[in-house]
Design an enzyme around this catalytic site. Structure first.
Site, PDB file in Angstrom:
ATOM      1  CE  LYS A 280      -1.250 -19.418 -21.933  1.00 45.16           C
ATOM      2  NZ  LYS A 280      -2.493 -19.122 -21.401  1.00 45.16           N
ATOM      3  CD  GLU A 367     -13.428 -16.285 -10.764  1.00 40.80           C
ATOM      4  OE1 GLU A 367     -12.853 -15.623 -10.099  1.00 40.80           O
ATOM      5  OE2 GLU A 367     -12.844 -17.062 -11.745  1.00 40.80           O
ATOM      6  NE  ARG A 395     -10.836 -17.025  -5.402  1.00 44.37           N
ATOM      7  CZ  ARG A 395      -9.863 -17.008  -5.801  1.00 44.37           C
ATOM      8  NH1 ARG A 395      -9.476 -15.987  -6.893  1.00 44.37           N
ATOM      9  NH2 ARG A 395      -8.668 -18.012  -5.997  1.00 44.37           N
TER      10      ARG A 395
HETATM   11  C1  LIG Z   1     -10.386 -18.664  -9.676  1.00 42.52           C
HETATM   12  C2  LIG Z   1     -10.060 -18.758 -10.861  1.00 42.52           C
HETATM   13  N1  LIG Z   1     -10.478 -18.732 -11.982  1.00 42.52           N
HETATM   14  C3  LIG Z   1     -10.340 -18.908 -13.424  1.00 42.52           C
HETATM   15  C4  LIG Z   1      -9.438 -19.799 -13.612  1.00 42.52           C
HETATM   16  C5  LIG Z   1      -9.351 -20.547 -14.969  1.00 42.52           C
HETATM   17  N2  LIG Z   1      -7.930 -20.065 -15.559  1.00 42.52           N
HETATM   18  C6  LIG Z   1      -6.920 -21.079 -15.356  1.00 42.52           C
HETATM   19  S1  LIG Z   1      -5.534 -20.537 -16.035  1.00 42.52           S
HETATM   20  C7  LIG Z   1      -6.219 -18.963 -16.533  1.00 42.52           C
HETATM   21  C8  LIG Z   1      -5.582 -17.712 -17.327  1.00 42.52           C
HETATM   22  C9  LIG Z   1      -4.337 -17.614 -16.474  1.00 42.52           C
HETATM   23  O1  LIG Z   1      -3.669 -16.632 -17.155  1.00 42.52           O
HETATM   24  P1  LIG Z   1      -2.134 -16.243 -16.686  1.00 42.52           P
HETATM   25  O2  LIG Z   1      -2.094 -15.960 -15.364  1.00 42.52           O
HETATM   26  O3  LIG Z   1      -1.844 -14.989 -17.450  1.00 42.52           O
HETATM   27  O4  LIG Z   1      -1.268 -17.393 -16.898  1.00 42.52           O
HETATM   28  P2  LIG Z   1      -0.720 -18.098 -18.496  1.00 42.52           P
HETATM   29  O5  LIG Z   1      -1.645 -18.957 -18.793  1.00 42.52           O
HETATM   30  O6  LIG Z   1      -0.815 -16.746 -19.441  1.00 42.52           O
HETATM   31  O7  LIG Z   1       0.638 -18.297 -18.155  1.00 42.52           O
HETATM   32  C10 LIG Z   1      -7.583 -18.949 -16.254  1.00 42.52           C
HETATM   33  C11 LIG Z   1      -8.540 -18.065 -16.286  1.00 42.52           C
HETATM   34  C12 LIG Z   1      -8.697 -20.343 -12.559  1.00 42.52           C
HETATM   35  N3  LIG Z   1      -7.888 -21.442 -12.516  1.00 42.52           N
HETATM   36  N4  LIG Z   1      -9.061 -19.766 -11.134  1.00 42.52           N
HETATM   37 MG   LIG Z   2      -0.554 -14.666 -19.033  1.00 43.71          MG
END
Ligand SMILES: Cc1ncc(C[n+]2csc(CCOP(=O)(O)OP(=O)(O)O)c2C)c(N)n1
Ligand SMILES: [Mg+2]
Ligand SMILES: CC(=O)[C@@H](O)[C@H](O)COP(=O)(O)O
Length: 630
Positions: A280, A367, A395
């Site tokens: 990342k 959630e 959610r």
């Molecule tokens: C239902 C829900 N909960 C929390 C979030 C907040 N959120 C957005 S991106 C993220 C982390 C995502 O991690 P990953 O899928 O590994 O993507 P990366 O940013 O590492 O590429 C979170 C918790 C969300 N978008 N949707």
């Molecule tokens: Mg990730």
């Protein structure tokens, strides 16, 4: 190839490896420069440059279907599908959306923004493809964080059972917003460290199949040996046991590795998951070395130093107002436990975690689980505080009803990002929670006008032993920064008269109070006397004060940065009916019955008519007609 000249991904089909590498560098430079002006999800997108280029070279979008999960990592996809020249408007009012958007491009097959929906949607698309006997690939790209979402696991279960052809790309960068958490993450970490065994697995299957079939117990033993050897040797057994072919780990920044894995996947029958390892923030030192989550989503910054270019935001972040109060109260109340579904950074809970490492639980993007963990804690006399964005609470709605409200448990919902959030747009606006919570028996809902009242509301919620309580607060900063302590409990259902007036009464709360007061003070100079009441309890309403208003028969204007449908104004209307009172003239201002896209909060408030000018205009239309009637 000139980045700005790419209108369609077919244009990169015949690029050589060296040209791809050059283009990767150009894309990274573009992202770093552009987002230093606009802000956005820099870290996630820097990590998927090679992956996205390889996918668009190997597949034929939009015939082959790409789904991006969580969706904030689709900037490179948008650049390769002809939108590079729109990035100066990224996440701005009527500009480029920060997530996939079907009305932006035929290549945006599925809209995301809430995590973990891609595999389910992909399954729907795969079923449709097979029913219609079409021939194309369905390729969901899901992050390691998103994979911890319950929906993703429900989908894996179904996809593995149905054995539909699907190429799942697991983009594993070991990060959610902050470092990823959970047993799934630990399993992936073990897989990351392993060597690629796909050739071993195939060889193993070949050799084991050569064992002459013998009858009886020997055959069973041979089978068991084969299975246990697979466990020993073949990684990804979790996925294999679910009916997927596991292929990985793959270096997500190596075109050789990426093309080899995609070619293997294309020849594989049934669902396959390619475990791609990425970094990342790759290519930008501050983001690449981010171990906290600072560079997940950023505002404008200075490229050289990574220093943020703050736009005059005074006051204390609302998330910090609430988390600091909670931390202060937790010093003397051991019942307090904080739960967050993967939003430690956004909810400003890092200090709480440092102070009480055993009383903060980040459950991952989960959630539903977070809500019911909180309910379980409450049954044992603990005081759980579920810190959760309004939009993400959606959610866990059934759990709010079924597990918390129905059992009348003492769960505190710290509802962050309540109201318009701005740049994240329609998937993230926190404008439905009053409607979906107000109808639940036992639920109480409050929203503070300033940080002092916010601190007292945290205290009130902790003291409350009469079932669930929702304390909602907005994104952004409070206007004041009171010291901690000197807490006062606020009587349940009590409102506060902020300004007297006897021509019309404005009932409002939270972020709309300053605008209501400004309008009222301006109208005073024009001889219109407007009372402004801080309706800080949205449920229950202030029963006595409402009866008093009924007797006064003054016109009422409700104002809320929330959906009108089922919101606070609806509650006021219902009150007169329920209490069988004569209706005064009632007008409601709020968010209309449609989704509100991205832009600055001020731009969006302008769009929906929640401005000082519009409030004044509404009052001026009501009062003269009501004076005539009086
Ligand atoms: C239902 C829900 N909960 C929390 C979030 C907040 N959120 C957005 S991106 C993220 C982390 C995502 O991690 P990953 O899928 O590994 O993507 P990366 O940013 O590492 O590429 C979170 C918790 C969300 N978008 N949707
Ligand atoms: Mg990730
Ligand atoms: C993509 C996603 O859902 C999160 O990154 C979200 O954008 C965070 O929102 P805040 O910036 O309000 O914390």
């Amino acid at each position: 190839m000139d980045l700005q000249s790419i209108e369609h991904p077919s244009q990169i089909k015949h690029l050589s490896r060296d040209e791809l590498i050059k283009l990767s560098g150009d894309i990274r430079s573009f992202l770093i420069n552009n987002l230093s002006e606009t802000g956005g999800h820099l870290g996630p997108n820097l990590g998927v440059v090679e992956l996205t280029l390889a996918l668009h070279q190997e597949f034929d979008s939009p015939n082959d279907k790409f789904l991006w999960d969580v969706g904030h990592q689709a900037y490179v996809h948008k650049m390769l599908t002809g939108r590079t020249n729109q990035f100066s408007t990224l996440r701005q009012y009527q500009g480029l959306c920060g997530f996939p958007k079907r009305n932006e491009s035929e290549h945006d097959i599925w809209e995301t923004g809430h995590s973990s929906t891609s595999l389910s949607a992909a399954m729907g698309m795969a079923i449709a493809r097979d029913i219609k006997q079409e021939d194309h690939h369905v390729v969901p790209v899901i992050g390691d964080g998103a994979l911890t979402g319950g929906m993703a696991l429900e989908a894996l279960n179904h996809i593995g059972h149905e054995q539909k052809n699907m190429i799942v790309i697991l983009n594993d960068n070991e990060m959610s917003i902050a470092p990823n958490v959970g047993a799934m993450h630990n399993m992936l970490a073990r897989l990351r460290s392993g060597q690629r065994y796909n050739w071993v697995k195939d060889e193993l299957e070949f050799l084991l199949k050569k064992i002459p079939t013998v009858g009886g117990r020997i055959a069973n033993t041979a089978e068991r040996i084969k299975d246990s050897m697979k466990y020993l040797v073949v990684p990804g057994m979790f996925f294999e046991e679910l009916g997927f072919t596991y292929y990985g780990p793959v270096d997500g920044h190596s075109y050789d590795d990426l093309f080899k894995s995609i070619d293997y996947a294309k020849k594989t029958e049934g669902p396959i998951i390619i475990h791609v390892l990425t970094t990342k923030g790759k290519g930008y030192h501050p983001a690449e070395n981010d171990t906290v989550g600072t560079w997940h989503g950023v505002g404008p910054y200075k490229i050289e130093s990574g220093e943020s270019v703050k736009k005059g935001s005074s006051g204390k972040a609302w998330s910090k107002v609430i988390s600091d109060s909670l931390m202060d109260l937790a010093k003397t109340d051991e019942r307090i436990v904080a739960i967050t579904p993967a939003m430690t950074v956004g909810s400003k809970l890092e200090d709480f975690r440092k102070a009480f490492p055993d009383r903060l639980f980040d459950v991952g993007i989960a959630e539903q689980h977070a809500t019911t963990v909180s309910a379980g804690l409450a049954t044992q006399g603990m005081k759980p505080v579920l810190s959760i964005y309004s939009t993400f609470l959606q959610r866990g709605y059934d759990q709010v009803i079924h597990d918390v409200c129905r059992q009348n448990l003492n769960v505190i919902f710290g509802i962050d990002r309540a109201g318009l959030v701005g740049a994240d747009g329609e998937t993230h606006q926190g404008v439905f929670d009053i409607s979906f919570l107000r109808d639940l028996p036992n639920m109480k809902i409050m929203m503070p006008k300033d940080a002092k009242e916010g601190q007292n509301m945290v205290y009130t919620a902790v003291q409350n032993d009469d079932g669930p309580m929702a304390l909602r607060y907005p994104r952004g900063n409070a206007s004041d920064e009171p010291k901690l302590g000197d807490y006062e409990s606020i009587p349940l259902g009590s409102w506060e008269v902020l300004k007297d007036g006897d021509d019309l009464v404005i009932l409002t709360f939270g972020t709309m109070i300053p605008r209501a007061l400004e309008a009222a003070n301006s109208l005073e100079k024009e001889g219109i006397s407007v009372r402004v009441i801080n309706a800080r309890f949205i449920k229950p309403l202030d029963h006595d004060l409402m009866h008093q208003l009924a007797q006064e028969k003054l016109p009422i204007l409700t104002i809320e940065e929330h959906a009108l449908q089922g919101g606070f104004g609806s509650a006021v209307l219902e009150f007169f009916e329920v209490e069988k009172l004569p209706f005064p003239y009632i007008s409601r201002m709020g968010i209309p019955d449609r989704f509100i896209e991205h832009g600055s909060v001020d731009d969006l408030l302008e769009e929906v008519g929640l401005t000082v000018e519009k409030i004044e205009q509404e009052v001026k239309e009501i009062v003269p007609t009501q004076r005539k009637r009086a």
